[in-house]
Design a protein around this motif. Structure first.
Motif, PDB file in Angstrom:
ATOM      1  N   GLU A  94       0.824  -1.214   0.000  1.00  0.00           N
ATOM      2  CA  GLU A  94       0.000   0.000   0.000  1.00  0.00           C
ATOM      3  C   GLU A  94       0.860   1.267   0.000  1.00  0.00           C
ATOM      4  O   GLU A  94       0.523   2.261  -0.637  1.00  0.00           O
ATOM      5  CB  GLU A  94      -0.972  -0.016   1.185  1.00  0.00           C
ATOM      6  N   SER A  98       1.026   0.670  -4.519  1.00  0.00           N
ATOM      7  CA  SER A  98      -0.370   0.813  -4.925  1.00  0.00           C
ATOM      8  C   SER A  98      -0.618   2.075  -5.747  1.00  0.00           C
ATOM      9  O   SER A  98      -1.671   2.215  -6.362  1.00  0.00           O
ATOM     10  CB  SER A  98      -1.284   0.786  -3.703  1.00  0.00           C
ATOM     11  N   ALA A  99       0.362   3.001  -5.769  1.00  0.00           N
ATOM     12  CA  ALA A  99       0.173   4.182  -6.612  1.00  0.00           C
ATOM     13  C   ALA A  99       0.109   3.779  -8.086  1.00  0.00           C
ATOM     14  O   ALA A  99      -0.451   4.501  -8.900  1.00  0.00           O
ATOM     15  CB  ALA A  99       1.310   5.182  -6.387  1.00  0.00           C
ATOM     16  N   CYS A 100       0.671   2.631  -8.419  1.00  0.00           N
ATOM     17  CA  CYS A 100       0.767   2.239  -9.835  1.00  0.00           C
ATOM     18  C   CYS A 100       0.138   0.882 -10.151  1.00  0.00           C
ATOM     19  O   CYS A 100      -0.033   0.560 -11.315  1.00  0.00           O
ATOM     20  CB  CYS A 100       2.228   2.222 -10.271  1.00  0.00           C
ATOM     21  N   VAL A 109      -0.999   2.422 -13.905  1.00  0.00           N
ATOM     22  CA  VAL A 109       0.247   2.818 -14.567  1.00  0.00           C
ATOM     23  C   VAL A 109       0.967   1.554 -15.034  1.00  0.00           C
ATOM     24  O   VAL A 109       1.400   1.429 -16.166  1.00  0.00           O
ATOM     25  CB  VAL A 109       1.134   3.639 -13.612  1.00  0.00           C
ATOM     26  N   LEU A 150       5.228   1.440 -20.973  1.00  0.00           N
ATOM     27  CA  LEU A 150       5.994   2.652 -21.293  1.00  0.00           C
ATOM     28  C   LEU A 150       6.374   3.524 -20.098  1.00  0.00           C
ATOM     29  O   LEU A 150       6.844   4.643 -20.260  1.00  0.00           O
ATOM     30  CB  LEU A 150       5.263   3.491 -22.348  1.00  0.00           C
ATOM     31  N   THR A 151       6.163   3.063 -18.918  1.00  0.00           N
ATOM     32  CA  THR A 151       6.663   3.783 -17.742  1.00  0.00           C
ATOM     33  C   THR A 151       7.632   2.855 -17.024  1.00  0.00           C
ATOM     34  O   THR A 151       7.269   1.726 -16.688  1.00  0.00           O
ATOM     35  CB  THR A 151       5.517   4.164 -16.795  1.00  0.00           C
ATOM     36  N   THR A 154       9.336   2.041 -10.943  1.00  0.00           N
ATOM     37  CA  THR A 154      10.181   2.819 -10.034  1.00  0.00           C
ATOM     38  C   THR A 154      10.914   1.906  -9.070  1.00  0.00           C
ATOM     39  O   THR A 154      10.405   0.860  -8.670  1.00  0.00           O
ATOM     40  CB  THR A 154       9.337   3.825  -9.232  1.00  0.00           C
ATOM     41  N   ASN A 155      12.105   2.321  -8.704  1.00  0.00           N
ATOM     42  CA  ASN A 155      12.837   1.618  -7.661  1.00  0.00           C
ATOM     43  C   ASN A 155      12.419   2.232  -6.340  1.00  0.00           C
ATOM     44  O   ASN A 155      12.768   3.371  -6.037  1.00  0.00           O
ATOM     45  CB  ASN A 155      14.336   1.806  -7.897  1.00  0.00           C
ATOM     46  N   GLN A 156      11.647   1.504  -5.570  1.00  0.00           N
ATOM     47  CA  GLN A 156      11.141   2.083  -4.324  1.00  0.00           C
ATOM     48  C   GLN A 156      12.009   1.738  -3.116  1.00  0.00           C
ATOM     49  O   GLN A 156      11.560   1.829  -1.979  1.00  0.00           O
ATOM     50  CB  GLN A 156       9.680   1.664  -4.089  1.00  0.00           C
TER      51      GLN A 156
ATOM     52  N   GLU B 545      -0.754   6.958  -1.422  1.00  0.00           N
ATOM     53  CA  GLU B 545      -1.831   7.588  -2.185  1.00  0.00           C
ATOM     54  C   GLU B 545      -3.164   7.549  -1.463  1.00  0.00           C
ATOM     55  O   GLU B 545      -3.974   8.460  -1.574  1.00  0.00           O
ATOM     56  CB  GLU B 545      -1.973   6.906  -3.550  1.00  0.00           C
ATOM     57  N   ILE B 564       4.106  10.555  -8.319  1.00  0.00           N
ATOM     58  CA  ILE B 564       4.921   9.396  -8.693  1.00  0.00           C
ATOM     59  C   ILE B 564       4.808   9.274 -10.205  1.00  0.00           C
ATOM     60  O   ILE B 564       3.835   9.774 -10.789  1.00  0.00           O
ATOM     61  CB  ILE B 564       4.448   8.118  -7.950  1.00  0.00           C
ATOM     62  N   ARG B 565       5.826   8.651 -10.866  1.00  0.00           N
ATOM     63  CA  ARG B 565       5.718   8.482 -12.314  1.00  0.00           C
ATOM     64  C   ARG B 565       4.437   7.741 -12.663  1.00  0.00           C
ATOM     65  O   ARG B 565       4.267   6.626 -12.222  1.00  0.00           O
ATOM     66  CB  ARG B 565       6.926   7.723 -12.857  1.00  0.00           C
ATOM     67  N   SER B 566       3.446   8.248 -13.404  1.00  0.00           N
ATOM     68  CA  SER B 566       3.462   9.592 -13.973  1.00  0.00           C
ATOM     69  C   SER B 566       2.125  10.258 -13.660  1.00  0.00           C
ATOM     70  O   SER B 566       1.403  10.653 -14.538  1.00  0.00           O
ATOM     71  CB  SER B 566       3.626   9.521 -15.502  1.00  0.00           C
ATOM     72  N   HIS B 567       1.813  10.350 -12.384  1.00  0.00           N
ATOM     73  CA  HIS B 567       0.563  11.045 -12.047  1.00  0.00           C
ATOM     74  C   HIS B 567       0.631  11.745 -10.696  1.00  0.00           C
ATOM     75  O   HIS B 567       1.437  11.401  -9.842  1.00  0.00           O
ATOM     76  CB  HIS B 567      -0.634  10.086 -12.073  1.00  0.00           C
ATOM     77  N   LEU B 589       6.676  10.380  -3.911  1.00  0.00           N
ATOM     78  CA  LEU B 589       6.703   9.011  -3.377  1.00  0.00           C
ATOM     79  C   LEU B 589       7.871   8.176  -3.905  1.00  0.00           C
ATOM     80  O   LEU B 589       8.077   7.047  -3.463  1.00  0.00           O
ATOM     81  CB  LEU B 589       5.394   8.286  -3.724  1.00  0.00           C
ATOM     82  N   GLU B 590       8.624   8.728  -4.841  1.00  0.00           N
ATOM     83  CA  GLU B 590       9.714   7.944  -5.430  1.00  0.00           C
ATOM     84  C   GLU B 590      10.813   7.682  -4.396  1.00  0.00           C
ATOM     85  O   GLU B 590      11.083   8.506  -3.531  1.00  0.00           O
ATOM     86  CB  GLU B 590      10.351   8.728  -6.598  1.00  0.00           C
ATOM     87  N   SER B 638       9.248  10.742 -17.141  1.00  0.00           N
ATOM     88  CA  SER B 638       8.995   9.442 -17.762  1.00  0.00           C
ATOM     89  C   SER B 638       8.386   9.697 -19.130  1.00  0.00           C
ATOM     90  O   SER B 638       8.089  10.838 -19.487  1.00  0.00           O
ATOM     91  CB  SER B 638       8.020   8.618 -16.918  1.00  0.00           C
TER      92      SER B 638
END
Lengths: 177, 670
Positions: A94, A98-100, A109, A150-151, A154-156, B545, B564-567, B589-590, B638
């Motif tokens: 989370e 979860s952002a992506c 994403v 295409l994105t 991310t390395n979190q 989020e 965060i990529r991309s929003h 958040l990255e 991105s």
């Protein structure tokens, strides 16, 4: 649960210079990713490569049996779900993922994650979490995913234990479906 | 028709020839025409010596003062590539420094918000007389301030105002173990120990005007600064300073001008005396007197602004007292040493024995001896005093003079191999001379009007004697013309051999004064790559989020947003009215190196945010018109960076649109 690091497994003898460089890079990687401040204490080499990508040699993309490219070579998963571990994984997911990603089959994403543990080996899932940039450059499956979404994932800055917990959460999610 | 381009080239040639001729006429050494011609061109191997292949790193970092830009610029050496500009005393629209709610407090002063300054001298922190790569201290000349930059993050960590100072030029000088950073006043002004306002006339300069030397204590672990005490000194102008080393470690030296104490037309008034003074202060003894309570407590009012490492928020503290030491009450604290008039640089050689004072209007460079200074003090070989501060006999302290060095000596650095290099402002050259016999051995023209020089570690016990950088005030024909305002130039000179060789010149920002350079290995391994989200303790941080939201408090609207990529989340916001104070608290958040996100809103009377991975920054926006207003990420992040955008609906004043927000299909309850 056993996680073995590739750099501990191979001996330096008989390795090409390229592979040695890769080891050095991976050493750096595991060192920095384990530290919360985001600083690297390793000695600064004057002629170090500018980036991890630049040093990654062709030989790294050897047949990985679907395990992906990264620090994780062997993961043992139990027949049953470790509920406590999956609980830890849920919290981490989370906060960091979860952002992506949705846990359903819906793309946001990145791809929806329903069924991911059936599609991919556990090592692959963990390597993708831990080493996303190298994966999308070298692993054929990850390369295709990047072309589709295409994105760059991310390395979190997730450590190995946490990646294992997230894997367990995915397994739990897939069993529930 | 002759083009401007051709004209300037001709002019350059003429100038170079003229410079060569001038050199010959004033040089004390054999210098053939051929020699000068070679020296005026770049070394034949120059390109290979400064070439840093793609993907390779430079040997050194150089931190250059940005002069009137109020910033510090960072260059890689030997390539001369600009790596970063760090805002210190100036607002910077590039990253929102001085505009964001978190950073505004950094620019608070007793004069209010001062978003600009004139930054002159960067100095690296020290351990055992050597640069340690932890912090960089810089001065603000205009509104007297000293700042500390953290070299893990390359950000300004702290800014302290200096009370009782009116022009903080003679600043900041760290002692050998960073016990103190020392700052002297440029303009003397009326100061009385009671701290009362006095209606002083200019005619009372000699009686009422004073200078101050501030001793800022530096915490060994954190670097935090604290103004420990000040020494009230005669009302001269204090120009530059430098600390002793080795045997002279306990001492710090200051050049002074206007010992005539003129208040008007100083160009003439401050050049009357044949000699001005080098002020020598025993800082260890001063600290001891201060500990023993010899100080007077004086009312003061100054700001001390600090950036918190974990919240990334700057806060201001107002300080109301300062402790003052009076030299006449502290025997042995301070002495005055005559030097040729209008001196600029004071530079102590790596051994700590020689104090070289460059007199701008002098025809020789005096080299004073520290051991002679001690003997002169012991013998009380004084020629008078100023307000109880003894003046030592020039001839007794002097070790020797560099004869006919050139015109307008300004500043000297050392290579650690027994050589000194002095910049010559008027004759536009760098002159190399031997510390052993004070004889000039080489000279090289520079383009043009050189101010300071820097040799990496050239002011420490062990210089890195491979390169010298000359910082020039006038550029004229060196680059493509850009109208009346031209970039100032820095020139990289190879000093590894007997002869100096020009390698490269590159443009700099503002007016660069001093610079410091340091081996990359002392800084690069500690460079922070991102801020840990777990450790982000910003009170308005949104770490996932699902916690994003919009809250109204009276006429304030707080948006807790993530990137965060991309929003951006949320990316559709409503319930904002014209005239509301809207605060966007955006968390990146990255957790990845080099992935900042930007955040900008159409028509905002402010700047943007540039939020580092794991950090939270706040942008204030007061919408002035009703309508749909776009917001977006400014830092290409991105392939879908252009899509990293959203809308805010602004309703007219009085329209009670309920607060609502969303991103994609997930619609949290309002």
């Amino acid at each position: 649960m056993k996680i073995r690091n590739r750099k501990n497994k191979v001996s330096a003898s008989g390795l090409s210079l390229g592979a040695m460089l890769l080891l050095a890079v991976m050493g750096l990687y595991s060192c920095t990713s384990g530290e919360s401040e985001g600083t690297g204490a390793e000695a600064y080499a004057q002629d170090q490569p500018a980036s991890t990508e630049a040093a990654a040699p062709e030989t790294a993309a050897v047949a990985d049996e679907g395990k992906g490219v990264g620090p994780v070579t062997t993961v043992e998963v139990g027949a049953d779900i470790d509920a406590a571990l999956a609980g830890t994984g849920k919290g981490l997911f989370e906060a960091k993922c979860s952002a992506c990603h949705q846990l359903t089959d819906q793309k946001v994403v990145g791809p929806g994650l329903a069924g991911v543990t059936e599609r991919r080996k556990p090592e692959w899932v963990m390597n993708m979490i831990l080493n996303p940039e190298e994966m999308t450059k070298q692993d054929p499956t990850a390369k295709k995913l990047l072309a589709e979404h295409l994105t760059q994932m991310t390395n979190q800055n997730v450590n190995e234990q946490d990646a294992r917990a997230i894997l367990e959460y995915f397994r739990q999610n897939d069993k529930a479906i | 028709m002759e083009t401007l381009y051709k004209k300037v080239n001709k002019a350059a040639l003429l100038l170079a020839v003229a410079a060569g001729a001038a050199l010959q006429s004033c040089s004390g050494i054999e210098s053939s025409q051929a020699n000068t011609a070679v020296a005026s061109q770049a070394d034949a191997d120059a390109a290979t010596k400064v070439y840093v292949a793609p993907g390779k790193h430079d040997e050194l970092y150089s931190f250059m003062s940005g002069g009137f830009s109020g910033q510090v610029s960072v260059y890689g050496i030997p390539s001369g590539r600009q790596l970063k500009v760090i805002p210190v005393f100036s607002q910077n629209p590039e990253n929102g420094y001085g505009y964001t709610e978190e950073s505004k407090a950094m620019l608070n002063t007793s004069f209010g918000f001062v978003p600009w300054d004139d930054l002159h001298h960067p100095k690296l922190s020290r351990t055992d007389g050597m640069t340690d790569g932890r912090w960089l201290f810089v001065n603000a000349n205009n509104t007297p301030r000293v700042a500390r930059l953290d070299l893990k993050t390359f950000e300004t960590a702290e800014i302290m105002e200096i009370p009782n100072s009116a022009g903080n030029h003679c600043s900041p000088y760290p002692t050998n173990d960073n016990e103190y950073v020392i700052a002297g006043t440029r303009f003397s002004v009326p100061i009385n120990v009671e701290g009362k306002y006095e209606d002083v006339n200019f005619s009372e300069y000699k009686d009422k005007f004073k200078g101050s030397i501030s001793f800022v204590k530096v915490d060994k672990k954190t670097g935090d600064m604290d103004l420990d005490f000040q020494v009230l000194v005669p009302g001269f102008d204090y120009d530059l300073a430098n600390g002793g080393k080795g045997p002279s470690s306990d001492w710090v030296f200051f050049t002074t001008y206007n010992t005539e104490q003129a208040s008007t037309l100083k160009e003439i008034g401050a050049s009357q005396n044949d000699k001005d003074f080098l002020a020598a202060i025993n800082w260890k003894l001063a600290a001891k007197y201060a500990r023993e309570g010899k100080t007077h407590e004086m009312p003061a009012y100054y700001y001390h602004n600090k950036l918190d490492e974990k919240t990334h928020i700057a806060t201001s503290e107002i300080k109301k007292k300062v402790r003052i030491l009076l030299p006449e009450e502290c025997p042995g604290l301070m002495y005055l040493i005559p030097v040729p008039k209008s001196p600029h640089g004071i530079d102590v050689d790596p051994s700590g024995e020689f104090m070289i004072v460059s007199g701008k209007l002098a025809s020789i460079i005096p080299v004073h001896s520290f051991s002679n200074m001690l003997k002169t003090i012991e013998k009380k070989d004084f020629i008078g005093d100023v307000g109880g501060i003894p003046i030592l006999r020039y001839e007794s302290v002097l070790a020797g003079e560099v004869k006919e060095p050139g015109l307008g000596p300004l500043h000297t650095e050392f290579d650690g191999k027994g050589n000194a290099y002095t910049s010559m402002f008027v004759s536009s050259e760098v002159v190399k001379w031997k510390l052993k016999d004070f004889k000039v051995v080489d000279r090289i023209p520079v383009y043009y009007s050189v101010g300071h020089l820097v040799i990496p570690g050239g002011d420490t016990k062990k210089p890195y004697g491979k390169y010298l950088i000359a910082m020039n005030k006038i550029t004229k024909d060196r680059y493509l013309p850009t109208g009346p305002e031209l970039a100032h130039s820095a020139q990289l000179i190879d000093i590894s051999g007997e002869k100096m060789k020009l390698l490269l010149d590159f443009p700099t920002i503002g007016e660069p004064h001093y610079a410091q350079a340091i081996e990359a290995g002392k800084i690069a391994p500690n460079s922070v790559k991102f801020y840990s989200l777990e450790e982000n303790s910003h009170p308005q941080a949104t770490k996932k989020e699902s916690d994003t939201r919009v809250e109204r408090k009276g006429n304030q609207v707080h948006v807790y947003m993530t990137a965060i990529r991309s929003h951006l989340t949320p990316d559709n916001i409503e319930g904002v009215n014209v005239g509301d104070e809207v605060y966007f608290h955006v968390t990146n958040l990255e957790q990845d190196w080099d992935v900042p996100h930007g955040f900008a809103i159409m028509g905002n009377n402010n700047a943007e945010l540039l939020i580092m991975p794991g950090a939270t920054q706040t942008l204030k926006w007061v919408p002035q018109k009703a309508g749909i207003v776009p917001m977006y990420c400014t830092d290409f992040c991105s392939a879908l960076h252009q899509e990293m955008q959203g809308y805010i609906k602004v309703s007219p004043k009085g329209v009670k649109t309920p607060v609502a927000f969303s991103t994609g299909g997930k619609k949290p309850a309002a």
